[in-house]
Design a protein around this motif. Structure first.
Motif, PDB file in Angstrom:
ATOM      1  N   ALA A 140      45.710  39.162  32.367  1.00 31.73           N
ATOM      2  CA  ALA A 140      47.132  39.478  32.479  1.00 31.73           C
ATOM      3  C   ALA A 140      47.866  38.393  33.262  1.00 31.73           C
ATOM      4  O   ALA A 140      48.670  38.684  34.153  1.00 31.73           O
ATOM      5  CB  ALA A 140      47.314  40.842  33.129  1.00 31.73           C
ATOM      6  N   TYR A 141      47.608  37.151  32.912  1.00 28.98           N
ATOM      7  CA  TYR A 141      48.276  36.024  33.566  1.00 28.98           C
ATOM      8  C   TYR A 141      49.785  36.106  33.332  1.00 28.98           C
ATOM      9  O   TYR A 141      50.250  36.249  32.205  1.00 28.98           O
ATOM     10  CB  TYR A 141      47.707  34.713  33.005  1.00 28.98           C
ATOM     11  N   LYS A 142      50.545  36.077  34.420  1.00 30.97           N
ATOM     12  CA  LYS A 142      52.006  36.144  34.386  1.00 30.97           C
ATOM     13  C   LYS A 142      52.530  37.404  33.687  1.00 30.97           C
ATOM     14  O   LYS A 142      53.655  37.424  33.184  1.00 30.97           O
ATOM     15  CB  LYS A 142      52.590  34.901  33.716  1.00 30.97           C
ATOM     16  N   ALA A 143      51.730  38.439  33.652  1.00 33.85           N
ATOM     17  CA  ALA A 143      52.195  39.699  33.063  1.00 33.85           C
ATOM     18  C   ALA A 143      53.137  40.407  34.029  1.00 33.85           C
ATOM     19  O   ALA A 143      53.032  40.262  35.251  1.00 33.85           O
ATOM     20  CB  ALA A 143      51.006  40.591  32.730  1.00 33.85           C
ATOM     21  N   ASN A 144      54.045  41.180  33.492  1.00 29.72           N
ATOM     22  CA  ASN A 144      55.042  41.877  34.298  1.00 29.72           C
ATOM     23  C   ASN A 144      54.700  43.366  34.393  1.00 29.72           C
ATOM     24  O   ASN A 144      54.780  44.094  33.396  1.00 29.72           O
ATOM     25  CB  ASN A 144      56.433  41.691  33.684  1.00 29.72           C
ATOM     26  N   PHE A 145      54.301  43.801  35.587  1.00 25.29           N
ATOM     27  CA  PHE A 145      53.987  45.212  35.840  1.00 25.29           C
ATOM     28  C   PHE A 145      54.954  45.799  36.871  1.00 25.29           C
ATOM     29  O   PHE A 145      54.597  46.709  37.613  1.00 25.29           O
ATOM     30  CB  PHE A 145      52.559  45.360  36.349  1.00 25.29           C
ATOM     31  N   THR A 146      56.170  45.298  36.905  1.00 25.66           N
ATOM     32  CA  THR A 146      57.148  45.775  37.875  1.00 25.66           C
ATOM     33  C   THR A 146      57.364  47.288  37.747  1.00 25.66           C
ATOM     34  O   THR A 146      57.673  47.792  36.667  1.00 25.66           O
ATOM     35  CB  THR A 146      58.502  45.060  37.675  1.00 25.66           C
ATOM     36  N   GLY A 147      57.176  47.998  38.859  1.00 27.61           N
ATOM     37  CA  GLY A 147      57.392  49.436  38.868  1.00 27.61           C
ATOM     38  C   GLY A 147      56.392  50.240  38.058  1.00 27.61           C
ATOM     39  O   GLY A 147      56.594  51.434  37.841  1.00 27.61           O
ATOM     40  N   ALA A 148      55.315  49.619  37.624  1.00 27.47           N
ATOM     41  CA  ALA A 148      54.318  50.327  36.804  1.00 27.47           C
ATOM     42  C   ALA A 148      53.420  51.199  37.669  1.00 27.47           C
ATOM     43  O   ALA A 148      53.198  50.918  38.843  1.00 27.47           O
ATOM     44  CB  ALA A 148      53.474  49.326  36.018  1.00 27.47           C
ATOM     45  N   ASP A 149      52.910  52.268  37.074  1.00 30.04           N
ATOM     46  CA  ASP A 149      51.952  53.144  37.762  1.00 30.04           C
ATOM     47  C   ASP A 149      50.547  52.744  37.336  1.00 30.04           C
ATOM     48  O   ASP A 149      50.105  53.065  36.236  1.00 30.04           O
ATOM     49  CB  ASP A 149      52.220  54.598  37.399  1.00 30.04           C
ATOM     50  N   LEU A 150      49.856  52.033  38.202  1.00 34.23           N
ATOM     51  CA  LEU A 150      48.491  51.574  37.942  1.00 34.23           C
ATOM     52  C   LEU A 150      47.498  52.313  38.834  1.00 34.23           C
ATOM     53  O   LEU A 150      46.402  51.812  39.092  1.00 34.23           O
ATOM     54  CB  LEU A 150      48.391  50.064  38.177  1.00 34.23           C
ATOM     55  N   SER A 151      47.863  53.483  39.264  1.00 30.55           N
ATOM     56  CA  SER A 151      46.986  54.230  40.158  1.00 30.55           C
ATOM     57  C   SER A 151      45.762  54.754  39.418  1.00 30.55           C
ATOM     58  O   SER A 151      45.819  55.065  38.228  1.00 30.55           O
ATOM     59  CB  SER A 151      47.746  55.404  40.786  1.00 30.55           C
ATOM     60  N   ASP A 152      44.643  54.793  40.123  1.00 30.08           N
ATOM     61  CA  ASP A 152      43.379  55.323  39.592  1.00 30.08           C
ATOM     62  C   ASP A 152      42.900  54.561  38.355  1.00 30.08           C
ATOM     63  O   ASP A 152      42.218  55.126  37.496  1.00 30.08           O
ATOM     64  CB  ASP A 152      43.504  56.810  39.254  1.00 30.08           C
ATOM     65  N   THR A 153      43.256  53.299  38.252  1.00 29.03           N
ATOM     66  CA  THR A 153      42.834  52.498  37.104  1.00 29.03           C
ATOM     67  C   THR A 153      41.607  51.667  37.446  1.00 29.03           C
ATOM     68  O   THR A 153      41.382  51.305  38.596  1.00 29.03           O
ATOM     69  CB  THR A 153      43.951  51.545  36.637  1.00 29.03           C
ATOM     70  N   LEU A 154      40.815  51.362  36.431  1.00 32.65           N
ATOM     71  CA  LEU A 154      39.655  50.494  36.596  1.00 32.65           C
ATOM     72  C   LEU A 154      40.077  49.091  36.187  1.00 32.65           C
ATOM     73  O   LEU A 154      40.252  48.796  35.009  1.00 32.65           O
ATOM     74  CB  LEU A 154      38.496  50.978  35.728  1.00 32.65           C
TER      75      LEU A 154
END
Length: 264
Positions: A140-154
């Protein structure tokens, strides 16, 4: 006790037909199925053409049955996708090894989806939900995850170089052996995330902001300052991540008197 030999009657001496009279309850017995002579003659005289017709009819029936099953399966998959997965608890999305370069999927639900080894370079997933998703080995080079919910992810062994994690929630996510070099983490929440010690120390050098969703400080979520024992990195590498016992007080807090409590 002496045993006397018993002489069995030969079977041929028993005449069953003679025992069944017209008044016997068995006199009206008929076989369950007895093919008529005309049916036997038809089967016997059936030529190759008729047999081909019979086989063709059977195959057509099988195809129709199989087709109806596939249609039902397609409807089920469509239903699961529309209801965000089986029992409504996931996205039913499979992106394993998918090419998602520069893809735009903002404010979407990818809960429990599979992104294993996916190419997500320069993609935009801002505001999307990845709760419980699989992103191990994803790039995910230079990917935009602004405000994303990445909780409990592997997110094990994931490449996040220069990725934008502004205000993202990564609580309890697994980031072991992942590369976050140059990632923007202002306002990101890493509470109870599993991160290797060297990576955590690198992030603490510039971590700042407070997550607007959880209200948790980014530095506090990373354990910058090493105020607690679990702030020293990944539980998966306790020998490398845990601080020496001499730095801890009896309650497991870093002993400020050592002067070594601040991450460098």
């Amino acid at each position: 006790m002496a045993l006397t030999s018993v002489s069995l009657l030969p079977v041929k001496t028993i005449n069953i037909s003679s025992t069944i009279t017209s008044s016997s309850p068995f006199s009206s017995y008929r076989p369950l199925y007895s093919p008529s002579n005309s049916f036997k003659t038809t089967i016997h005289n059936a030529g190759p053409k008729k047999w081909k017709a019979i086989v063709s009819t059977a195959l057509a029936a099988a195809v129709i049955t199989f087709g109806s099953d596939m249609s039902a399966l397609a409807d089920l998959n469509k239903y699961e996708a529309e209801t965000r997965g089986e029992f409504g608890i996931g996205s039913a999305a499979q992106f394993g090894s998918a090419d998602l370069k520069k893809a735009v999927h903002t404010n979407e639900n990818f809960r429990r989806a599979n992104f294993t080894s996916a190419d997500m370079r320069e993609s935009n997933f801002s505001g999307s939900t990845f709760n419980g998703a699989y992103l191990e080995k994803a790039v995910a080079y230079k990917a935009n995850f602004t405000g994303a919910d990445l909780s409990d992810t592997l997110m094990d062994r994931m490449v996040l170089n220069d990725a934008n994690l502004t205000n993202a929630v990564l609580a309890r996510s697994v980031l072991t052996r992942s590369d976050l070099g140059g990632a923007v983490i202002e306002g990101a929440d890493f509470s109870d995330a599993v991160i290797d010690l060297p990576q955590k120390q690198a992030l603490c050098k510039y971590a700042n902001g407070t997550n607007p969703t959880t209200g948790v400080s980014t530095r506090a979520s990373l354990g910058c300052g090493n105020s607690r024992r679990n702030a020293y990195g990944s539980p998966s590498s306790p020998l490398l991540s845990a601080p020496p016992q001499k730095l801890l007080d009896r309650n497991g807090f870093c002993d400020e008197a050592t002067g070594l409590c601040d991450a460098k």
